[in-house]
Design an enzyme around this catalytic site. Structure first.
Site, PDB file in Angstrom:
ATOM      1  N   HIS A 101       3.095  -3.340 -10.310  1.00 33.50           N
ATOM      2  CA  HIS A 101       4.697  -3.353 -10.126  1.00 33.50           C
ATOM      3  C   HIS A 101       5.044  -1.900 -10.327  1.00 33.50           C
ATOM      4  O   HIS A 101       4.374  -0.878 -10.629  1.00 33.50           O
ATOM      5  CB  HIS A 101       5.365  -4.149 -11.395  1.00 33.50           C
ATOM      6  N   HIS A 103       8.439   0.503 -11.091  1.00 35.16           N
ATOM      7  CA  HIS A 103       9.505   0.725 -11.697  1.00 35.16           C
ATOM      8  C   HIS A 103      10.741   1.620 -10.979  1.00 35.16           C
ATOM      9  O   HIS A 103      10.379   2.682 -10.413  1.00 35.16           O
ATOM     10  CB  HIS A 103       9.710   1.441 -13.126  1.00 35.16           C
TER      11      HIS A 103
END
Length: 140
Positions: A101, A103
């Site tokens: 993932h 940010h």
């Protein structure tokens, strides 16, 4: 592939409710549950990869254009002074959820958020040797 025991697989694929900022066939972008700043979002692929090492090339190619799209929306929404785009791999680099993932964190001058490091002062010979060593290990 979706991993049954992966919370981010479940969040990205709508198994659990969350605050969705954006969604397409490959990604879900959600607000971080423990944000560094208002609007801090996570770009989560819908297909599982533990980290960047096993992320499919076609998924990797789509991450940065999506991060740009989200960053531009944050700039417009929050009139922020900057945006951090951060991606961590393995615990030593700060990864705590083992589903790739990215940010996207809106920033304001003087917000007190620290994502920076103390710059080193390597000698030129050392830099040349580091370049050589890394270059030897880049897959062609």
């Amino acid at each position: 592939m979706i991993k049954d025991d992966c919370i981010f697989c479940k969040l990205a694929n709508g198994v659990f409710p969350t605050n969705v900022v954006y969604e397409d066939e490959d990604f879900t972008v959600i607000l971080d549950a423990a944000p560094a700043a208002k609007g801090h979002s996570l770009i989560i692929p819908k297909r599982h990869s533990d980290c960047i090492y096993d992320l499919p090339e076609e998924t990797a190619a789509k991450v940065m254009p999506l991060a740009k799209k989200i960053a531009l929306a944050m700039k417009k929404t929050f009139d922020c002074d900057g945006v951090n785009i951060q991606q961590n791999n393995e615990p030593a680099a700060g990864q705590s959820v083992f589903h790739f993932h990215t940010h996207v964190i809106p920033r304001k001058k003087g917000d007190g958020i620290s994502l920076l490091w103390k710059p080193g002062k390597p000698k030129d010979e050392e830099q040349k040797e580091v370049c050589r060593l890394i270059a030897e290990n880049i897959e062609k």
